[in-house]
Design an enzyme around this catalytic site. Structure first.
Site, mmCIF file in Angstrom:
data_model
loop_
_atom_site.group_PDB
_atom_site.id
_atom_site.type_symbol
_atom_site.label_atom_id
_atom_site.label_comp_id
_atom_site.label_asym_id
_atom_site.label_seq_id
_atom_site.Cartn_x
_atom_site.Cartn_y
_atom_site.Cartn_z
ATOM 1 N N GLY A 13 37.298 61.793 38.068
ATOM 2 C CA GLY A 13 37.972 61.222 36.901
ATOM 3 C C GLY A 13 37.242 59.832 36.779
ATOM 4 N N SER A 15 35.129 58.749 34.361
ATOM 5 C CA SER A 15 34.398 58.719 32.917
ATOM 6 C C SER A 15 35.189 57.328 32.296
ATOM 7 C CB SER A 15 34.620 59.863 32.325
ATOM 8 O OG SER A 15 36.153 60.163 32.403
ATOM 9 N N GLY A 17 38.989 54.366 32.591
ATOM 10 C CA GLY A 17 40.212 53.822 33.144
ATOM 11 C C GLY A 17 39.753 53.498 34.671
ATOM 12 N N THR A 39 33.204 65.551 31.424
ATOM 13 C CA THR A 39 32.087 64.885 30.488
ATOM 14 C C THR A 39 31.551 63.550 31.121
ATOM 15 O OG1 THR A 39 33.354 63.473 29.155
ATOM 16 C CG2 THR A 39 33.040 65.723 28.251
ATOM 17 N N ASN A 92 41.273 60.760 41.878
ATOM 18 C CA ASN A 92 41.715 59.749 40.839
ATOM 19 C C ASN A 92 42.353 60.587 39.616
ATOM 20 O OD1 ASN A 92 41.926 57.365 39.202
ATOM 21 N ND2 ASN A 92 40.478 58.327 38.295
ATOM 22 N N TYR A 200 54.854 65.630 34.217
ATOM 23 C CA TYR A 200 53.953 64.970 34.690
ATOM 24 C C TYR A 200 54.406 64.255 36.179
ATOM 25 C CZ TYR A 200 51.035 60.800 35.687
ATOM 26 O OH TYR A 200 50.115 59.797 36.715
ATOM 27 N N VAL A 253 49.095 51.181 33.944
ATOM 28 C CA VAL A 253 47.947 50.565 33.879
ATOM 29 C C VAL A 253 47.465 50.552 32.556
ATOM 30 C CG1 VAL A 253 45.570 50.852 35.228
ATOM 31 C CG2 VAL A 253 47.744 51.403 36.356
ATOM 32 N N LYS A 260 46.646 59.635 25.414
ATOM 33 C CA LYS A 260 46.529 60.910 25.352
ATOM 34 C C LYS A 260 47.838 61.582 25.564
ATOM 35 C CE LYS A 260 41.877 60.553 27.518
ATOM 36 N NZ LYS A 260 40.787 60.526 29.007
#
Length: 312
Positions: A13, A15, A17, A39, A92, A200, A253, A260
């Protein structure tokens, strides 16, 4: 951190943050970092920034869908063949879906807990291998129907597969001071009062349980790969290797996560970060550096961190 210079860390992860901040911090410390995500455009830009800044380490972008085990195994195989293996694994990557328990749709729950390809009826994506940095990565043609991995697959199964493969990589090479760090969440320790985050939270509670289970299995295997969901006693630290597993659980954070989660209500997403001074991704990255900078005989337990103004 000197002992980590020129060694390899995997950051999932990466990409944006927290993942991007961690990747940058490790490159600043002189590590080779494989940063993976579905991506890699942002990671490529970050790699160029790190190179221009003259950081002593290297960031290697890798396109990997963590909901696809074949992708993960291919990534570890590429790292093994081109860089020997993984010395630090930082799990992450994570995602969430805004479906509540009382009014959420069944399809939304399935999206969170089932195979995303079966939910979206998306055809298998061709994965030709191309070179990205110095690690082979997959850049197949884009689908008109977006591929949306489920929370269970990324937050739980993807993390578990990466952990297993990183452990095997370390054992094969007799690495005796490796680290496995799970970036969890405060939602994995207490259920937040936001209904859209309850599914989540369930996946993050799973990460808390998995980290403690991992610690127990590593102790049984007589390694020093230690999971740190709970404090350890002196007797539990007796083993042959000094490989470590850590769990860092941040609160709110300031990233794109809320946008999203509340993708249909950007004002609500923005409000998540406006009512208090939130943690920054760099705050979590500093916690990662702190954990890695401790000597091998020091065991850091589960780090829980949150903004001073955060109530829960």
């Amino acid at each position: 951190m000197e002992r980590w210079r020129d060694r390899l860390a995997l950051v999932t992860g990466a990409s944006g943050g927290v993942g991007a901040a961690v990747a940058r911090a490790l490159v600043q410390q002189g590590l080779k970092v494989v940063g993976c995500a579905r991506t890699v455009g942002n990671i490529e830009e970050l790699a160029a920034e790190c190179k221009s800044a003259g950081y002593p380490g290297t960031l290697i972008p890798y396109r990997c869908d963590l909901s696809n085990e074949e992708d993960i195994l291919s990534m570890f195989s590429a790292v093994r063949s081109q860089h020997s293996g993984v010395d630090i694994c930082i799990n992450n990557a994570g995602l969430a879906r805004p479906d509540t328990l009382l009014s959420g749709s069944t399809s939304g729950w399935k999206d969170m807990f089932n195979d995303p390809d079966s939910v979206l009826d998306a055809p298998p994506r061709p994965r030709p291998r191309v070179l990205c940095g110095s690690v082979t990565c997959s850049d197949g043609p884009k689908l008109e129907t977006p591929h949306c991995p489920s929370g269970l697959q990324v937050n739980v199964l993807g993390l578990s597969i990466c952990t297993r493969e990183a452990y095997q990589s370390m054992r094969e090479r007799k690495v005796d001071d490796g680290h496995i760090i799970n970036i969890n969440s405060m939602s994995g320790h207490q259920v937040p009062p936001q209904s859209v985050a309850h599914f989540y939270s369930a996946t993050k509670y799973a990460v808390t349980a998995l980290t403690e289970g991992l610690r127990q299995e590593l102790r049984e295997a007589q390694t020093h790969i230690r999971a740190t969901a709970w404090p350890l006693t002196g007797a539990q630290l007796l083993s042959r290797l000094s490989l470590l597993a850590q769990c860092i659980s941040p609160g709110v954070v300031e990233t794109q996560f809320a946008f999203k989660l509340h993708d249909k209500d950007p004002e609500k997403a923005a409000a998540t970060y406006e009512h208090m001074k939130c943690l920054k991704p760099e705050d979590v990255a500093k916690a990662v550096i702190y954990v890695l900078s401790t000597p091998p005989h020091v065991q850091i337990g589960d780090i829980q961190m949150r903004p001073t103004e955060q109530v829960t």
